[in-house]
Write a protein that holds these residues in place. Structure first.
Motif, PDB file in Angstrom:
ATOM      1  N   ARG A 189       0.796  -1.273  -0.056  1.00 24.61           N
ATOM      2  CA  ARG A 189      -0.121  -0.093   0.057  1.00 24.61           C
ATOM      3  C   ARG A 189       0.776   1.267   0.009  1.00 24.61           C
ATOM      4  O   ARG A 189       0.582   2.047  -0.647  1.00 24.61           O
ATOM      5  N   ALA A 190       1.918   1.287   0.763  1.00 27.56           N
ATOM      6  CA  ALA A 190       2.885   2.633   0.943  1.00 27.56           C
ATOM      7  C   ALA A 190       3.529   2.609  -0.221  1.00 27.56           C
ATOM      8  O   ALA A 190       3.783   3.761  -1.006  1.00 27.56           O
ATOM      9  N   ARG A 191       4.061   1.419  -1.105  1.00 29.03           N
ATOM     10  CA  ARG A 191       4.555   1.562  -2.466  1.00 29.03           C
ATOM     11  C   ARG A 191       3.561   2.134  -3.538  1.00 29.03           C
ATOM     12  O   ARG A 191       4.087   2.953  -4.385  1.00 29.03           O
ATOM     13  N   ARG A 192       2.202   1.834  -3.384  1.00 23.72           N
ATOM     14  CA  ARG A 192       1.276   2.408  -4.277  1.00 23.72           C
ATOM     15  C   ARG A 192       1.117   3.939  -4.110  1.00 23.72           C
ATOM     16  O   ARG A 192       1.325   4.720  -4.912  1.00 23.72           O
ATOM     17  N   GLU A 193       1.137   4.409  -2.679  1.00 26.52           N
ATOM     18  CA  GLU A 193       1.163   5.439  -2.556  1.00 26.52           C
ATOM     19  C   GLU A 193       2.382   6.314  -3.135  1.00 26.52           C
ATOM     20  O   GLU A 193       2.291   7.430  -3.545  1.00 26.52           O
ATOM     21  N   SER A 194       3.630   5.725  -2.937  1.00 31.14           N
ATOM     22  CA  SER A 194       4.926   6.597  -3.219  1.00 31.14           C
ATOM     23  C   SER A 194       5.099   6.559  -4.723  1.00 31.14           C
ATOM     24  O   SER A 194       5.427   7.579  -5.163  1.00 31.14           O
ATOM     25  N   PHE A 195       4.681   5.440  -5.645  1.00 33.38           N
ATOM     26  CA  PHE A 195       5.278   5.346  -6.970  1.00 33.38           C
ATOM     27  C   PHE A 195       3.747   5.466  -7.817  1.00 33.38           C
ATOM     28  O   PHE A 195       4.061   6.132  -8.849  1.00 33.38           O
ATOM     29  N   ILE A 196       2.674   5.156  -7.621  1.00 31.16           N
ATOM     30  CA  ILE A 196       1.589   5.407  -8.438  1.00 31.16           C
ATOM     31  C   ILE A 196       0.817   6.602  -8.124  1.00 31.16           C
ATOM     32  O   ILE A 196       0.661   7.392  -8.933  1.00 31.16           O
ATOM     33  N   VAL A 197       0.720   7.095  -6.772  1.00 27.31           N
ATOM     34  CA  VAL A 197      -0.106   8.458  -6.455  1.00 27.31           C
ATOM     35  C   VAL A 197       0.916   9.522  -6.484  1.00 27.31           C
ATOM     36  O   VAL A 197       0.663  10.515  -7.320  1.00 27.31           O
ATOM     37  N   GLU A 213      -1.482  -2.542 -10.081  1.00 29.08           N
ATOM     38  CA  GLU A 213      -1.996  -2.419  -8.727  1.00 29.08           C
ATOM     39  C   GLU A 213      -3.546  -3.169  -8.557  1.00 29.08           C
ATOM     40  O   GLU A 213      -4.319  -3.440  -9.703  1.00 29.08           O
ATOM     41  N   THR A 214      -3.871  -3.682  -7.388  1.00 27.11           N
ATOM     42  CA  THR A 214      -5.081  -4.058  -7.081  1.00 27.11           C
ATOM     43  C   THR A 214      -5.230  -3.845  -5.634  1.00 27.11           C
ATOM     44  O   THR A 214      -4.268  -3.989  -4.607  1.00 27.11           O
ATOM     45  N   MET A 215      -6.289  -3.788  -5.076  1.00 27.04           N
ATOM     46  CA  MET A 215      -6.775  -3.750  -3.731  1.00 27.04           C
ATOM     47  C   MET A 215      -6.063  -2.702  -3.019  1.00 27.04           C
ATOM     48  O   MET A 215      -5.734  -2.874  -1.696  1.00 27.04           O
ATOM     49  N   MET A 246      -2.857  -1.995  -3.588  1.00 20.07           N
ATOM     50  CA  MET A 246      -1.551  -2.020  -3.410  1.00 20.07           C
ATOM     51  C   MET A 246      -0.743  -2.286  -4.709  1.00 20.07           C
ATOM     52  O   MET A 246      -1.374  -2.653  -5.668  1.00 20.07           O
ATOM     53  N   GLU A 247       0.422  -1.680  -4.805  1.00 21.63           N
ATOM     54  CA  GLU A 247       1.214  -1.870  -5.795  1.00 21.63           C
ATOM     55  C   GLU A 247       2.113  -2.940  -6.031  1.00 21.63           C
ATOM     56  O   GLU A 247       2.683  -3.546  -4.834  1.00 21.63           O
ATOM     57  N   TYR A 248       2.371  -4.021  -7.069  1.00 20.87           N
ATOM     58  CA  TYR A 248       3.107  -5.150  -6.926  1.00 20.87           C
ATOM     59  C   TYR A 248       3.595  -5.169  -8.436  1.00 20.87           C
ATOM     60  O   TYR A 248       3.280  -4.400  -9.231  1.00 20.87           O
ATOM     61  N   ASP A 249       4.439  -6.132  -8.635  1.00 20.91           N
ATOM     62  CA  ASP A 249       5.139  -6.454 -10.082  1.00 20.91           C
ATOM     63  C   ASP A 249       5.592  -8.007 -10.024  1.00 20.91           C
ATOM     64  O   ASP A 249       5.657  -8.687  -9.055  1.00 20.91           O
ATOM     65  N   GLN A 250       6.205  -8.299 -11.066  1.00 22.19           N
ATOM     66  CA  GLN A 250       6.631  -9.681 -11.283  1.00 22.19           C
ATOM     67  C   GLN A 250       7.620  -9.999 -10.574  1.00 22.19           C
ATOM     68  O   GLN A 250       8.143 -11.248 -10.256  1.00 22.19           O
ATOM     69  N   TYR A 251       8.442  -9.105  -9.706  1.00 25.38           N
ATOM     70  CA  TYR A 251       9.498  -9.349  -8.815  1.00 25.38           C
ATOM     71  C   TYR A 251       9.232  -9.772  -7.423  1.00 25.38           C
ATOM     72  O   TYR A 251      10.154  -9.890  -6.669  1.00 25.38           O
TER      73      TYR A 251
END
Length: 196
Positions: A23-31, A39-41, A43-48
């Motif tokens: 969630r904090a990654r989503r806030e930092s990188f996407i928002v 992203e989903t729910m 939260m930011e995520y990726d293949q790593y």
């Protein structure tokens, strides 16, 4: 303020902390940075984000994440992917230039990649350095536990301003490049003298 290193083996011991990191990654990188990332729910995520990686967080007693990074061994493999910097060099990622390193990306035991590093927005200036130092201490602890001698990171290009203050032995691993409006540079971080 405390530091925690998460792996798939210990996620169950830390409640919502892993989800809070994403969630904090989503806030930092996407928002905040407006990067086009999965992203989903909330939260930011990726293949790593696989069982091969470790997630380090600086957080308060309530699980609010103040800072974090992801560590991935350079020996990692998952389908066609290895680790972000190597995959970028091999042309698998459109968002990162292929010429980001001065040399071929390593695949070796004891060398890990650092990605998705952030300090949360809204951290007061008077404790930002303390938060950053706590994250560095968690990186050091994890390097000892995992036998990490060297880390390869993609960092904002001003890394040299705070490396000495954080007592990190760092040197450039690639050229400066602008990605998403921010200047970045690949950097080596040497932990080999601190493993004992």
């Amino acid at each position: 303020m405390q530091g925690t290193t998460l792996s798939f083996a210990n996620l169950h011991n830390h409640g919502e902390l892993f989800a809070n990191i994403l969630r904090a990654r989503r806030e930092s990188f996407i928002v905040r940075n407006q990067w086009d990332l999965p992203e989903t729910m909330g939260m930011e995520y990726d293949q790593y984000d696989t069982p091969q990686s470790r997630w380090l967080a600086v957080h308060d007693d309530d699980g609010r994440v103040l800072a974090g990074v992801r560590l991935t061994p350079t020996t990692a493999r998952c389908g066609i992917y290895s680790y972000m910097i190597r995959d970028a060099q091999n042309g698998l990622l459109d968002s990162i230039p292929t010429d980001l390193l001065y040399e071929e990306a390593p695949v070796q035991e004891g060398t890990w990649e650092v990605t998705r590093g952030f300090v949360a927005a809204g951290i007061p200036a008077n404790i930002r350095h303390k938060v950053r130092m706590r994250l560095v201490m968690q990186m050091l602890r994890t390097s000892r536990e995992e036998g990490i001698r060297t880390m390869l990171a993609l960092l904002p290009s001003n890394w040299d301003r705070w490396a000495a203050r954080c007592k990190l032995d760092m040197r450039a691993a690639g050229r400066n490049m602008n990605m998403g409006g921010i200047d970045y540079q690949a950097v080596w971080i040497d932990f080999s003298t601190q493993l004992h």
